[in-house]
Design a protein around this motif. Sequence first.
Motif, PDB file in Angstrom:
ATOM      1  N   LEU A  51      71.465 -26.545  74.043  1.00  0.00           N
ATOM      2  CA  LEU A  51      72.919 -27.169  72.886  1.00  0.00           C
ATOM      3  C   LEU A  51      73.823 -26.052  72.799  1.00  0.00           C
ATOM      4  CD1 LEU A  51      74.065 -29.924  71.034  1.00  0.00           C
ATOM      5  CD2 LEU A  51      73.561 -29.215  69.498  1.00  0.00           C
ATOM      6  N   GLY A  52      75.534 -26.814  73.804  1.00  0.00           N
ATOM      7  CA  GLY A  52      76.095 -25.756  73.383  1.00  0.00           C
ATOM      8  C   GLY A  52      77.219 -26.397  71.670  1.00  0.00           C
ATOM      9  N   GLY A  53      78.342 -25.127  71.515  1.00  0.00           N
ATOM     10  CA  GLY A  53      78.547 -25.882  70.042  1.00  0.00           C
ATOM     11  C   GLY A  53      80.691 -26.789  70.650  1.00  0.00           C
ATOM     12  N   ASN A 104      85.511 -28.500  71.543  1.00  0.00           N
ATOM     13  CA  ASN A 104      85.877 -29.669  72.364  1.00  0.00           C
ATOM     14  C   ASN A 104      86.153 -29.587  73.783  1.00  0.00           C
ATOM     15  OD1 ASN A 104      86.173 -32.500  72.064  1.00  0.00           O
ATOM     16  ND2 ASN A 104      88.281 -32.625  71.836  1.00  0.00           N
ATOM     17  N   TRP A 105      84.951 -28.027  73.720  1.00  0.00           N
ATOM     18  CA  TRP A 105      84.935 -28.022  75.174  1.00  0.00           C
ATOM     19  C   TRP A 105      86.065 -27.658  75.907  1.00  0.00           C
ATOM     20  CZ3 TRP A 105      80.123 -27.805  75.083  1.00  0.00           C
ATOM     21  CH2 TRP A 105      78.686 -28.493  74.639  1.00  0.00           C
ATOM     22  N   TYR A 159      78.707 -23.521  79.894  1.00  0.00           N
ATOM     23  CA  TYR A 159      79.402 -22.773  79.054  1.00  0.00           C
ATOM     24  C   TYR A 159      79.031 -21.455  78.779  1.00  0.00           C
ATOM     25  CZ  TYR A 159      82.404 -26.962  78.795  1.00  0.00           C
ATOM     26  OH  TYR A 159      83.043 -28.308  79.570  1.00  0.00           O
ATOM     27  N   PRO A 160      79.286 -20.597  78.165  1.00  0.00           N
ATOM     28  CA  PRO A 160      79.039 -19.541  77.670  1.00  0.00           C
ATOM     29  C   PRO A 160      77.736 -19.376  76.660  1.00  0.00           C
ATOM     30  CG  PRO A 160      81.276 -18.468  77.953  1.00  0.00           C
ATOM     31  CD  PRO A 160      80.658 -20.164  77.689  1.00  0.00           C
ATOM     32  N   ASP A 194      78.876 -34.193  81.801  1.00  0.00           N
ATOM     33  CA  ASP A 194      80.196 -32.338  82.126  1.00  0.00           C
ATOM     34  C   ASP A 194      78.689 -30.987  82.446  1.00  0.00           C
ATOM     35  OD1 ASP A 194      81.640 -29.981  81.316  1.00  0.00           O
ATOM     36  OD2 ASP A 194      82.268 -30.757  79.422  1.00  0.00           O
ATOM     37  N   PRO A 195      79.342 -30.838  84.001  1.00  0.00           N
ATOM     38  CA  PRO A 195      78.819 -29.460  84.399  1.00  0.00           C
ATOM     39  C   PRO A 195      78.382 -28.598  83.279  1.00  0.00           C
ATOM     40  CG  PRO A 195      80.622 -30.561  85.915  1.00  0.00           C
ATOM     41  CD  PRO A 195      80.389 -31.067  84.573  1.00  0.00           C
TER      42      PRO A 195
END
Length: 385
Positions: free
Chosen positions: A316-318, A348-349, A361-362, A223-224
């Motif tokens: 890592l994003g959330g 869930n993105w 993503y922020p 996922d970009p």
Amino acid sequence: MILRKKIWTLFSLGVSELRRWFVFRKAPGGKKRVLIVRLDGIGDFFIWLPELMKLRDHYADAEVTLLANKLWSEAAEKLLPGIQVIEFSPKLFLNNYKYKVDILSRLRQKGFDTVIQPRFSREFLVEDIITRWCDAPYSVAFRSDQRSINPRLMKWSDRWYTKLLELPEKIKNEHLTNNFFRDKIVGVASGDDFSPAKFLELPDLPETWIGSPYFLIVPGAADPGRRWPPEKLAGVTEFITKHLSLRGIICGSAEDQKAASIILQKNGNNNLLDLTGQTSIMQLVALIRNSRLVVGNDTGAMHIAASCGIKAFCVLGGGQWGRFLPYPDTVEIAPECIYQTMDCYNCNWQCIFERESNSPYPCVNSITVDELNNKIETVMSSTKS
């Protein structure tokens, strides 16, 4: 375009269902024939690998076939002696009718006695259709949820399984999900988990790649939005090469070459090697196994590193916090996760913030170079002592 795709999907489903009646299953007899279907990504495979080994041991007297995503099917063949591996392309399966019918016919003709679908987020057009065609006397899967399958379709395809496992709501992490499935099939497992770290048949690598101590930089992600800016990775690369006296090797697919060029440029090409688009899956495993540490995004390389007992540092994003990363406390060797907690975690993105297409993503972009550098310095210093 969406309507046309839906019409094509319905048409191909109808035609393939008619075709199924003219493909005959192999008659029972001789060894029991077991099909295990696992079609998700590289990281998912390496998380699941210890459980797959236990499934193989459980069915030691059977003829076991693994339907494997082509992304990691080579690794499955090398790491899993005793299992027949069939390479599978989910993209071709969904978009090429001839490929779809050919592979479904091949599976049906084998006459499997048992079909095992261990992925929680099964898909109607893939896993469920495969089970439908195999028509095995015994088939088992998770009762999935509405994130991966339309509830109406699920109500339909649930009937194609002889046993559906209900995952307890408290279980969120993929390791624990895999453990739950294993225990329901083979009983509570004992013995050592399999690890590529213990496996000797990894490919020899060129001396120009591994001739001096090195670390791996992994700038890609499926996922970009989960890709930390390469400019930031360049800052971490500079820190590691200076403070840990290690050479950097950049790994990934051909799609990651643009990010690799930025990292190279920012570091003046100093003591860095770009291998993006040049490694097989087994070469990547061998590179990780022989590295001092791995740094990068939420991608399969992090899970390979954990399997091999190598320190990994993951930005890592959330979006799926706690499902794949961080690992549960029960897992002894886990990637080090660097993150910024936000109220919108576990989206869930489905990001609630406006952002440019293909930008991070922020929750990913907010992580700073200093935060990752400090984590690396702390962990690697404690490792030395």
